[in-house]
Motif scaffolding. Structure first.
Motif, PDB file in Angstrom:
ATOM      1  N   VAL A  69       1.243  -3.213 -10.621  1.00  0.00           N
ATOM      2  CA  VAL A  69       0.937  -2.054  -9.788  1.00  0.00           C
ATOM      3  C   VAL A  69      -0.500  -1.552  -9.962  1.00  0.00           C
ATOM      4  O   VAL A  69      -1.123  -1.095  -9.020  1.00  0.00           O
ATOM      5  CB  VAL A  69       2.036  -0.968  -9.968  1.00  0.00           C
ATOM      6  N   ARG A  70      -1.033  -1.687 -11.186  1.00  0.00           N
ATOM      7  CA  ARG A  70      -2.450  -1.373 -11.423  1.00  0.00           C
ATOM      8  C   ARG A  70      -3.068  -2.490 -12.260  1.00  0.00           C
ATOM      9  O   ARG A  70      -2.354  -3.183 -12.997  1.00  0.00           O
ATOM     10  CB  ARG A  70      -2.600  -0.027 -12.170  1.00  0.00           C
ATOM     11  N   TYR A 204      -2.398   0.910  -0.526  1.00  0.00           N
ATOM     12  CA  TYR A 204      -2.880   0.597  -1.874  1.00  0.00           C
ATOM     13  C   TYR A 204      -1.875  -0.241  -2.664  1.00  0.00           C
ATOM     14  O   TYR A 204      -2.175  -0.712  -3.759  1.00  0.00           O
ATOM     15  CB  TYR A 204      -3.100   1.916  -2.659  1.00  0.00           C
ATOM     16  N   CYS A 205      -0.659  -0.435  -2.140  1.00  0.00           N
ATOM     17  CA  CYS A 205       0.457  -0.836  -3.002  1.00  0.00           C
ATOM     18  C   CYS A 205       0.782  -2.336  -2.955  1.00  0.00           C
ATOM     19  O   CYS A 205       0.929  -2.935  -1.899  1.00  0.00           O
ATOM     20  CB  CYS A 205       1.690  -0.028  -2.627  1.00  0.00           C
ATOM     21  N   PRO A 306       6.882  11.431  -4.694  1.00  0.00           N
ATOM     22  CA  PRO A 306       5.421  11.322  -4.760  1.00  0.00           C
ATOM     23  C   PRO A 306       4.720  11.740  -3.463  1.00  0.00           C
ATOM     24  O   PRO A 306       5.142  11.336  -2.378  1.00  0.00           O
ATOM     25  CB  PRO A 306       5.194   9.819  -5.016  1.00  0.00           C
ATOM     26  N   GLN A 308       1.108  11.559  -3.425  1.00  0.00           N
ATOM     27  CA  GLN A 308      -0.053  10.660  -3.561  1.00  0.00           C
ATOM     28  C   GLN A 308      -1.380  11.344  -3.276  1.00  0.00           C
ATOM     29  O   GLN A 308      -2.367  11.057  -3.929  1.00  0.00           O
ATOM     30  CB  GLN A 308       0.071   9.375  -2.720  1.00  0.00           C
ATOM     31  N   ASP A 346       3.890  12.053  -7.833  1.00  0.00           N
ATOM     32  CA  ASP A 346       2.852  11.102  -8.247  1.00  0.00           C
ATOM     33  C   ASP A 346       1.610  11.353  -7.389  1.00  0.00           C
ATOM     34  O   ASP A 346       1.745  11.704  -6.200  1.00  0.00           O
ATOM     35  CB  ASP A 346       3.260   9.643  -7.942  1.00  0.00           C
ATOM     36  N   PHE A 347       0.445  11.124  -7.983  1.00  0.00           N
ATOM     37  CA  PHE A 347      -0.813  11.207  -7.225  1.00  0.00           C
ATOM     38  C   PHE A 347      -1.740  10.062  -7.587  1.00  0.00           C
ATOM     39  O   PHE A 347      -1.741   9.609  -8.733  1.00  0.00           O
ATOM     40  CB  PHE A 347      -1.541  12.536  -7.518  1.00  0.00           C
ATOM     41  N   ILE A 348      -2.506   9.645  -6.605  1.00  0.00           N
ATOM     42  CA  ILE A 348      -3.573   8.678  -6.874  1.00  0.00           C
ATOM     43  C   ILE A 348      -4.887   9.415  -6.626  1.00  0.00           C
ATOM     44  O   ILE A 348      -5.080   9.983  -5.540  1.00  0.00           O
ATOM     45  CB  ILE A 348      -3.464   7.455  -5.936  1.00  0.00           C
ATOM     46  N   PHE A 377      -2.609   8.885 -11.298  1.00  0.00           N
ATOM     47  CA  PHE A 377      -3.189   7.561 -11.528  1.00  0.00           C
ATOM     48  C   PHE A 377      -4.557   7.471 -10.871  1.00  0.00           C
ATOM     49  O   PHE A 377      -4.772   8.040  -9.799  1.00  0.00           O
ATOM     50  CB  PHE A 377      -2.281   6.484 -10.928  1.00  0.00           C
ATOM     51  N   LYS A 378      -5.442   6.714 -11.499  1.00  0.00           N
ATOM     52  CA  LYS A 378      -6.749   6.444 -10.886  1.00  0.00           C
ATOM     53  C   LYS A 378      -6.570   5.235  -9.972  1.00  0.00           C
ATOM     54  O   LYS A 378      -5.927   4.253 -10.370  1.00  0.00           O
ATOM     55  CB  LYS A 378      -7.790   6.134 -11.977  1.00  0.00           C
ATOM     56  N   TYR A 379      -7.111   5.321  -8.768  1.00  0.00           N
ATOM     57  CA  TYR A 379      -6.946   4.216  -7.809  1.00  0.00           C
ATOM     58  C   TYR A 379      -7.423   2.895  -8.426  1.00  0.00           C
ATOM     59  O   TYR A 379      -8.497   2.808  -9.005  1.00  0.00           O
ATOM     60  CB  TYR A 379      -7.719   4.508  -6.521  1.00  0.00           C
ATOM     61  N   SER A 380      -6.590   1.878  -8.251  1.00  0.00           N
ATOM     62  CA  SER A 380      -6.911   0.548  -8.774  1.00  0.00           C
ATOM     63  C   SER A 380      -6.716  -0.447  -7.622  1.00  0.00           C
ATOM     64  O   SER A 380      -5.602  -0.593  -7.122  1.00  0.00           O
ATOM     65  CB  SER A 380      -5.945   0.270  -9.933  1.00  0.00           C
ATOM     66  N   ARG A 382      -5.788  -3.442  -5.466  1.00  0.00           N
ATOM     67  CA  ARG A 382      -4.876  -4.562  -5.696  1.00  0.00           C
ATOM     68  C   ARG A 382      -5.137  -5.645  -4.660  1.00  0.00           C
ATOM     69  O   ARG A 382      -5.018  -5.397  -3.445  1.00  0.00           O
ATOM     70  CB  ARG A 382      -3.404  -4.114  -5.641  1.00  0.00           C
TER      71      ARG A 382
HETATM   72  N1  5AD Z   1      -3.638   2.295  -7.869  1.00  0.00           N
HETATM   73  C1  5AD Z   1      -3.273   3.392  -8.567  1.00  0.00           C
HETATM   74  N2  5AD Z   1      -2.027   3.860  -8.568  1.00  0.00           N
HETATM   75  C2  5AD Z   1      -1.101   3.209  -7.841  1.00  0.00           C
HETATM   76  N3  5AD Z   1       0.208   3.454  -7.634  1.00  0.00           N
HETATM   77  C3  5AD Z   1       0.693   2.482  -6.844  1.00  0.00           C
HETATM   78  N4  5AD Z   1      -0.268   1.621  -6.506  1.00  0.00           N
HETATM   79  C4  5AD Z   1      -1.410   2.048  -7.108  1.00  0.00           C
HETATM   80  C5  5AD Z   1      -2.741   1.605  -7.128  1.00  0.00           C
HETATM   81  N5  5AD Z   1      -3.132   0.528  -6.447  1.00  0.00           N
HETATM   82  C6  5AD Z   1       0.909   4.607  -8.199  1.00  0.00           C
HETATM   83  C7  5AD Z   1       1.546   5.481  -7.120  1.00  0.00           C
HETATM   84  C8  5AD Z   1       3.002   5.180  -7.267  1.00  0.00           C
HETATM   85  C9  5AD Z   1       3.113   4.887  -8.743  1.00  0.00           C
HETATM   86  C10 5AD Z   1       4.314   4.107  -9.149  1.00  0.00           C
HETATM   87  O1  5AD Z   1       1.964   4.147  -9.024  1.00  0.00           O
HETATM   88  O2  5AD Z   1       1.298   6.835  -7.430  1.00  0.00           O
HETATM   89  O3  5AD Z   1       3.830   6.253  -6.868  1.00  0.00           O
END
Ligand code: 5AD
Ligand code: SF4
Length: 491
Positions: A69-70, A204-205, A306, A308, A346-348, A377-380, A382
């Motif tokens: 996921v990250r 993002y997922c 979430p 986000q 949850d938040f990104i 979470f910090k955006y990562s 994928r």
């Molecule tokens: N980068 C950061 N956080 C992410 N999540 C999912 N994909 C990413 C990503 N690419 C977070 C979302 C989700 C949680 C399980 O992980 O907030 O709800």
């Protein structure tokens, strides 16, 4: 088992070796779905005679259940593989299996890693025992993943997963889906999958690309499994799905939704608490789910939903199908239906294009939402997701870190206020087991430890008590609070 390929002269040792079974060590990364897969794989291996060991040193086979996921989660797996490669220099017979999301994502590339013998996707876990047996015999690398992951799951695969899910654990003491708890204690709880995969394609997922299309499991299989768990002593069941509130299964004339599952599961003797994670913010079935939560004392008043982001511009870029206003309206609806509901999110932060104004909209949403807690979470980026293909990861890492800290601080203030409301109150707690980290109120008396458990609304409660209480419901009086933990005394 280790060293079976050597020529031993001692007959005694030979007899010992042919009688002993290989030992396997399983390491699990990632979400509750993965924890459940790990429990199922562990149970399947046990059922054919493998011993499960907590130590890599004693293991003949090491399995790693992975998360994609990250990027950070994948880096941790690679550093673990580096360590195993080192061990293999002196123990070339050691077999290393990588399964789960990263196995599906990286496939042959992962098999190319010097330490890796088997790469197995999440849909192929029913084959794991056979793959391991074959690797022990033939010492050949094996790759089993779904080739075209977004094609409708074929019936053979679905049937194999269904059978695997409902069979394993029934033959031994292990309960299918039972969460692994500290020091082998049973926390009286288990996970049950209600759906596989996801069709939402949030930009993002990675999940839709590694877990495949969304499939809801038949209600009869789910309810049958919960009944078995209840007979085995399980008191709390958590229903799992990537968008659990989108559960939908048509059998004959009737279409079942999550509320139907919760209602049916509420009728099972022995099951006292029911939870479900995780929810996608949507009106569909929301009213029905809240209704069953309000009506059934067994359905815990807890909603993980979430958001986000709090910026409509970012939500749109994330391919989330709601606005911040609509999201907050859902929370209002939940609170109107279930007065003491606890909500988590949850938040990104640092999604591509997120400027300060967007981030401040997220802060504003957190203030309004009054979550019990939230995961930030910090955006990562994928690989393969639309955000990665089409958008530049343009928020500098320092800015992501700063926003993460700021949002956490905002949430901590709210969590602290909500926790303080529990001071002096008595709560019902399902005891999980001994607390992993020492807390301020130390344990007293022989056989007494600091125990940890959760309330129906998912508050973590720490108190002193005998370990025999693991898996039991107790009442605790709260005497001290911190933003994420309530401390109390056993009543
Ligand atoms: N980068 C950061 N956080 C992410 N999540 C999912 N994909 C990413 C990503 N690419 C977070 C979302 C989700 C949680 C399980 O992980 O907030 O709800
Ligand atoms: Fe990923 Fe979105 Fe599906 Fe959740 S709903 S698993 S964030 S694609």
């Amino acid at each position: 088992m280790r060293g079976m390929s050597f020529d031993f002269s001692s007959q005694v040792l030979y007899i010992y070796l042919i009688m002993s079974y290989p030992s396997v060590h399983i390491k699990s990364f990632g979400c509750q779905m993965n924890k459940l897969d790990t429990a199922l794989v562990s149970s399947a291996l046990k059922s054919v005679g493998f011993n499960i060991t907590e130590s890599v040193k004693e293991a003949d086979v090491v399995l790693i259940n992975t998360c994609s996921v990250r990027e950070h989660a994948e880096q941790r797996v690679f550093s673990h593989l580096g360590h195993l490669k080192h061990i293999k220099e002196t123990r070339p017979d050691l077999i290393v299996v990588v399964f789960g999301c990263m196995a599906q994502r990286l496939g042959a590339n992962l098999l190319g890693h010097e330490a890796v013998d088997i790469v197995c996707g999440p849909a192929q876990i029913p084959q794991i025992t056979e793959l391991v047996k074959k690797a022990i015999k033939e010492k050949q690398k094996q790759l089993v993943i779904t080739e075209k992951i977004r094609q409708k799951t074929n019936d053979y695969q679905t049937d194999a997963l269904e059978k695997f899910e409902s069979t394993y654990g029934s033959k031994d003491k292990h309960i299918p889906g039972q969460a692994r708890l500290p020091r082998g204690l049973s926390g009286g709880q288990a996970f049950v999958r209600v759906m596989r995969g996801c069709n939402n394609f949030c930009s993002y997922c990675i999940v839709p690309f590694v877990r495949g299309p969304e499939v809801s499991r038949p209600p009869a299989a789910i309810i049958g499994q919960i009944k078995k768990l209840a007979e085995a002593g399980v008191k709390q069941v958590t229903l799992l799905g990537q968008r659990v509130n989108a559960y939908k299964y048509t059998a004959g004339e009737k279409t079942y939704c999550l509320a139907d599952l919760l209602e049916m599961a509420s009728d099972i003797n022995g099951i006292e608490w029911l939870r479900f994670v995780t929810n996608y913010p949507s009106e569909e079935f929301f009213g029905e789910i809240l209704q069953v939560m309000a009506d059934s004392p067994k359905v815990c008043n807890y909603l993980h939903i979430p958001a986000q982001s709090g910026s409509d511009k970012i939500l749109h870029a994330m391919n989330r199908h709601y606005t911040a206003k609509q999201y907050l309206e859902l929370l209002d609806k939940a609170r109107a239906a279930v007065a003491d509901i606890a909500i988590a999110g949850d938040f990104i932060v640092g999604f591509p294009g997120e400027i300060e104004e967007d981030f401040q909209a997220t802060v504003e949403l957190v203030r309004k939402a009054r979550y019990k807690n939230c995961f930030i979470f910090k955006y990562s980026p994928r690989p393969g997701t639309t955000a990665d293909k089409g958008l530049k990861d343009d928020v500098p890492i320092e800015v992501k870190k700063g926003r993460n800290t700021e949002l956490l601080a905002e949430q901590e203030t709210i969590s602290g206020q909500l926790s303080r409301d529990f001071l002096g109150k008595e709560v019902k707690v399902l005891v999980e087991g001994p607390s992993k980290k020492p807390h301020l109120n130390s344990a007293v008396g022989e056989g007494r430890l600091q125990l940890v458990g959760r309330t129906a609304t998912d508050y973590i409660v720490v108190f002193n008590g005998p370990t025999s209480l693991a898996g039991e419901f107790v009442r605790v009086k709260i005497i001290k609070t911190s933003p994420l933990t309530l401390f109390g005394e056993l009543m």
